[in-house]
Design a protein around this motif. Structure first.
Motif, mmCIF file in Angstrom:
data_model
loop_
_atom_site.group_PDB
_atom_site.id
_atom_site.type_symbol
_atom_site.label_atom_id
_atom_site.label_comp_id
_atom_site.label_asym_id
_atom_site.label_seq_id
_atom_site.Cartn_x
_atom_site.Cartn_y
_atom_site.Cartn_z
ATOM 1 N N THR A 1 0.810 -1.070 -0.106
ATOM 2 C CA THR A 1 0.051 -0.039 0.091
ATOM 3 C C THR A 1 1.108 1.295 -0.022
ATOM 4 O OG1 THR A 1 -1.603 1.350 1.203
ATOM 5 C CG2 THR A 1 -0.012 -0.087 2.565
ATOM 6 N N ASP A 2 0.310 2.288 -0.530
ATOM 7 C CA ASP A 2 1.059 3.556 -0.361
ATOM 8 C C ASP A 2 0.987 4.404 0.903
ATOM 9 O OD1 ASP A 2 -1.585 4.188 -0.956
ATOM 10 O OD2 ASP A 2 -1.112 5.589 -2.425
ATOM 11 N N LYS A 3 0.095 3.631 1.735
ATOM 12 C CA LYS A 3 -0.043 4.295 3.036
ATOM 13 C C LYS A 3 0.866 3.707 4.143
ATOM 14 C CE LYS A 3 -4.722 5.705 2.587
ATOM 15 N NZ LYS A 3 -6.196 5.790 3.041
ATOM 16 N N VAL A 4 0.943 4.265 5.286
ATOM 17 C CA VAL A 4 1.902 3.581 6.255
ATOM 18 C C VAL A 4 1.070 3.458 7.797
ATOM 19 C CG1 VAL A 4 3.891 4.824 5.438
ATOM 20 C CG2 VAL A 4 2.515 5.950 7.171
ATOM 21 N N ALA A 5 1.541 2.623 8.363
ATOM 22 C CA ALA A 5 0.995 2.234 9.760
ATOM 23 C C ALA A 5 0.945 3.276 10.741
ATOM 24 C CB ALA A 5 1.482 1.003 10.282
ATOM 25 N N GLN A 6 0.045 3.855 11.097
ATOM 26 C CA GLN A 6 0.068 4.940 11.938
ATOM 27 C C GLN A 6 -0.210 4.280 13.511
ATOM 28 O OE1 GLN A 6 0.353 8.243 11.810
ATOM 29 N NE2 GLN A 6 -0.104 8.976 13.723
ATOM 30 N N VAL A 7 -0.935 3.362 13.574
ATOM 31 C CA VAL A 7 -1.434 2.840 15.067
ATOM 32 C C VAL A 7 -1.527 1.479 14.776
ATOM 33 C CG1 VAL A 7 -3.838 3.507 14.877
ATOM 34 C CG2 VAL A 7 -2.678 3.099 16.948
ATOM 35 N N LEU A 8 -1.143 0.555 15.659
ATOM 36 C CA LEU A 8 -1.276 -1.053 15.883
ATOM 37 C C LEU A 8 -2.106 -1.214 17.150
ATOM 38 C CD1 LEU A 8 2.084 -2.160 14.570
ATOM 39 C CD2 LEU A 8 0.057 -2.873 13.747
ATOM 40 N N ARG A 9 -3.048 -2.436 17.151
ATOM 41 C CA ARG A 9 -3.881 -2.866 18.167
ATOM 42 C C ARG A 9 -3.943 -4.075 18.068
ATOM 43 N NH1 ARG A 9 -2.400 1.256 19.833
ATOM 44 N NH2 ARG A 9 -3.413 3.175 20.984
ATOM 45 N N TYR A 10 -3.854 -5.127 19.263
ATOM 46 C CA TYR A 10 -4.361 -6.235 19.379
ATOM 47 C C TYR A 10 -5.822 -6.110 19.724
ATOM 48 C CZ TYR A 10 -0.097 -8.808 18.744
ATOM 49 O OH TYR A 10 1.187 -9.296 18.381
ATOM 50 N N ASN A 11 -6.849 -7.241 19.342
ATOM 51 C CA ASN A 11 -8.079 -7.431 20.040
ATOM 52 C C ASN A 11 -7.623 -8.033 21.189
ATOM 53 O OD1 ASN A 11 -10.419 -9.039 20.673
ATOM 54 N ND2 ASN A 11 -11.314 -8.062 18.690
ATOM 55 N N LEU A 12 -8.473 -7.351 22.265
ATOM 56 C CA LEU A 12 -7.910 -7.692 23.708
ATOM 57 C C LEU A 12 -8.632 -9.229 23.869
ATOM 58 C CD1 LEU A 12 -8.709 -4.494 25.686
ATOM 59 C CD2 LEU A 12 -6.767 -5.357 24.776
ATOM 60 N N PHE A 13 -9.363 -9.724 22.906
ATOM 61 C CA PHE A 13 -10.198 -10.829 23.416
ATOM 62 C C PHE A 13 -9.847 -11.879 22.651
ATOM 63 C CE2 PHE A 13 -12.904 -7.590 24.677
ATOM 64 C CZ PHE A 13 -13.589 -7.849 25.909
ATOM 65 N N ASN A 14 -9.231 -11.549 21.392
ATOM 66 C CA ASN A 14 -8.448 -12.709 20.288
ATOM 67 C C ASN A 14 -7.350 -11.960 19.981
ATOM 68 O OD1 ASN A 14 -8.088 -14.486 18.306
ATOM 69 N ND2 ASN A 14 -9.886 -13.987 17.235
ATOM 70 N N ALA A 15 -6.341 -12.684 20.480
ATOM 71 C CA ALA A 15 -4.938 -12.212 20.084
ATOM 72 C C ALA A 15 -4.481 -12.595 18.401
ATOM 73 C CB ALA A 15 -3.792 -12.741 20.875
ATOM 74 N N ASN A 16 -5.200 -13.384 18.030
ATOM 75 C CA ASN A 16 -4.995 -13.613 16.736
ATOM 76 C C ASN A 16 -5.389 -12.515 15.712
ATOM 77 O OD1 ASN A 16 -3.626 -16.167 16.603
ATOM 78 N ND2 ASN A 16 -5.446 -17.202 16.882
ATOM 79 N N THR A 17 -6.429 -11.664 16.173
ATOM 80 C CA THR A 17 -6.730 -10.492 15.576
ATOM 81 C C THR A 17 -5.825 -9.271 15.850
ATOM 82 O OG1 THR A 17 -9.081 -11.560 15.492
ATOM 83 C CG2 THR A 17 -8.951 -9.106 14.922
ATOM 84 N N ILE A 18 -5.705 -8.590 14.883
ATOM 85 C CA ILE A 18 -4.593 -7.271 14.934
ATOM 86 C C ILE A 18 -5.366 -6.415 13.822
ATOM 87 C CG2 ILE A 18 -2.327 -6.413 15.109
ATOM 88 C CD1 ILE A 18 -1.297 -9.062 15.054
ATOM 89 N N TYR A 19 -5.424 -4.916 14.536
ATOM 90 C CA TYR A 19 -5.857 -3.963 13.481
ATOM 91 C C TYR A 19 -4.806 -2.892 13.392
ATOM 92 C CZ TYR A 19 -10.093 -5.564 16.004
ATOM 93 O OH TYR A 19 -10.771 -6.355 16.610
ATOM 94 N N ILE A 20 -4.800 -2.357 12.064
ATOM 95 C CA ILE A 20 -3.926 -1.269 11.679
ATOM 96 C C ILE A 20 -4.645 -0.367 11.212
ATOM 97 C CG2 ILE A 20 -1.800 -0.734 10.295
ATOM 98 C CD1 ILE A 20 -0.782 -3.190 10.048
ATOM 99 N N GLY A 21 -4.413 1.030 11.708
ATOM 100 C CA GLY A 21 -4.909 2.316 10.984
ATOM 101 C C GLY A 21 -3.909 2.843 10.384
ATOM 102 N N LEU A 22 -4.105 3.278 9.151
ATOM 103 C CA LEU A 22 -3.149 3.696 8.267
ATOM 104 C C LEU A 22 -3.351 5.186 7.516
ATOM 105 C CD1 LEU A 22 -3.771 0.520 6.899
ATOM 106 C CD2 LEU A 22 -1.306 0.881 6.536
#
Length: 360
Positions: A336-357
């Motif tokens: 992507t031409d965007k960059v990661a601004q923030v990363l978060r794990y889902n507190l209830f399922n550690a296999n789920t991770i979010y990235i805001g770009l």
């Protein structure tokens, strides 16, 4: 982050939220993803693959927006909030399958904080008509009231963080370097400290609620161990130690992430590497990340809430993940031409991770 002189500080702010393309790394396994677009990505498998999650409805989405901030509910694993650069505040209530735009007075949202004990209470900071403000909601973002405003135009409330244990305690940092605090949910405020540069991040210790860390842009790291009564420069605490002399010359802070399992332990992303603090910052060690990664500031870090040995960070369009406390690393390219601004794990399922770009 705030502007001291508006034009000059805009350049500094661009640096804080900017990123470069990353050169190739060595001695690592690598997984590439398919072409990614949009402002919000979700991984279902611990960061190996990522999917766009930008839909509002069949006609609209958040894919072109730039994400500046993100927070998740500690009560409901499906609820995540994102603050954008120009388009306001959004929430998903079904784990990013759909987004809903909240009625909110500000278009640009720099800071978000969600009460860990009552996820209906949310704080958000941004700029309205050139004036920095903080708003509060007590019904999950349906209604908002202004609880703080800066005295003049041109400043930014760049960071917000709410206490883990006391829902009435909130710390804020500004682009002028001011750190201030409320102990009554925003009814009254008091000054805590004046830093030398914008306060870009605030983090509470996982266990000791009186221990708080403040990242100061391109300057260093501050701490308080008594709830803000005394604030110390961690650089000065450590600079006299022979083994830390060269380390602390590199501690230009971009991000902080708390170890969720070990009190007194945290990670710092800097202009030239990743560091682990222990004993509430009285001790530090440099994490052995891939050498090519040190060329770019680390702007986003996340630690698995169930396993402190699992670390993930990004400093461009590449995600780095370690499952052994930073000894070895996997790399994942986000096409992507965007960059990661923030990363978060889902507190209830550690296999789920979010990235805001965001796009630079």
């Amino acid at each position: 982050m705030k502007k001291v002189v508006i034009l000059i500080f805009c350049l500094s702010l661009t640096l804080v939220f900017s990123a470069c393309s990353l050169s190739s790394s060595t001695s690592t396994s690598s997984t590439s993803t398919t072409k990614q677009v949009g402002s919000f990505l979700k991984s279902f498998d611990g960061g190996k693959n990522w999917e766009n999650k930008v839909k509002i409805d069949d006609k609209t989405n958040v894919g072109t927006y730039n994400v500046l901030s993100m927070e998740a509910s500690s009560k409901d694993g499906g609820v995540v909030y994102i603050g954008t650069e120009k388009n306001g505040l959004f929430v998903t209530r079904n784990d990013a399958e759909n987004w809903e735009k909240l009625v909110f007075p500000l278009a640009k949202i720099y800071g978000l904080a969600v009460d860990k004990n009552n996820d209906q209470t949310i704080y958000a900071s941004g700029v309205l008509n050139s004036r920095a403000k903080i708003y509060k909601s007590i019904n999950g973002g349906k209604d908002w009231v202004e609880i703080y405003t800066e005295p003049a135009n041109g400043s930014i409330i760049s960071s917000l963080e709410i206490s883990n244990k006391n829902s009435s305690v909130l710390y804020s940092g500004t682009s002028e370097g001011m750190i201030f605090k409320t102990s009554d949910g925003g009814q009254t405020w008091k000054n805590i400290f004046k830093a030398s540069a914008p306060v870009i991040s605030i983090a509470f210790d996982a266990v000791n609620d009186d221990a708080i860390y403040f990242g100061v842009y391109n300057s260093g790291l501050l701490r308080t161990l008594d709830g803000g009564n005394n604030v110390e420069d961690i650089n000065k605490i450590n600079i006299g130690k022979a083994d830390n002399k060269s380390l602390f010359s590199k501690l230009n802070v971009y991000s902080i992430e708390i170890d969720p399992k070990n009190s007194g332990s945290f990670y710092v992303g800097t202009k030239s590497g990743l560091f682990r603090g222990s004993d509430f910052g009285s001790k530090f060690e440099e994490i052995n990340i891939l050498e090519s990664s040190k060329e770019f500031p680390i702007r986003a870090i996340a630690i698995n809430p169930q396993n402190s040995n699992e670390i993930i960070y990004s400093n461009s369009g590449v995600i780095y993940r370690s499952t052994d406390g930073g000894t070895t690393w996997l790399t994942f390219q986000l096409n992507t031409d965007k960059v990661a601004q923030v990363l978060r794990y889902n507190l209830f399922n550690a296999n789920t991770i979010y990235i805001g770009l965001r796009k630079i």
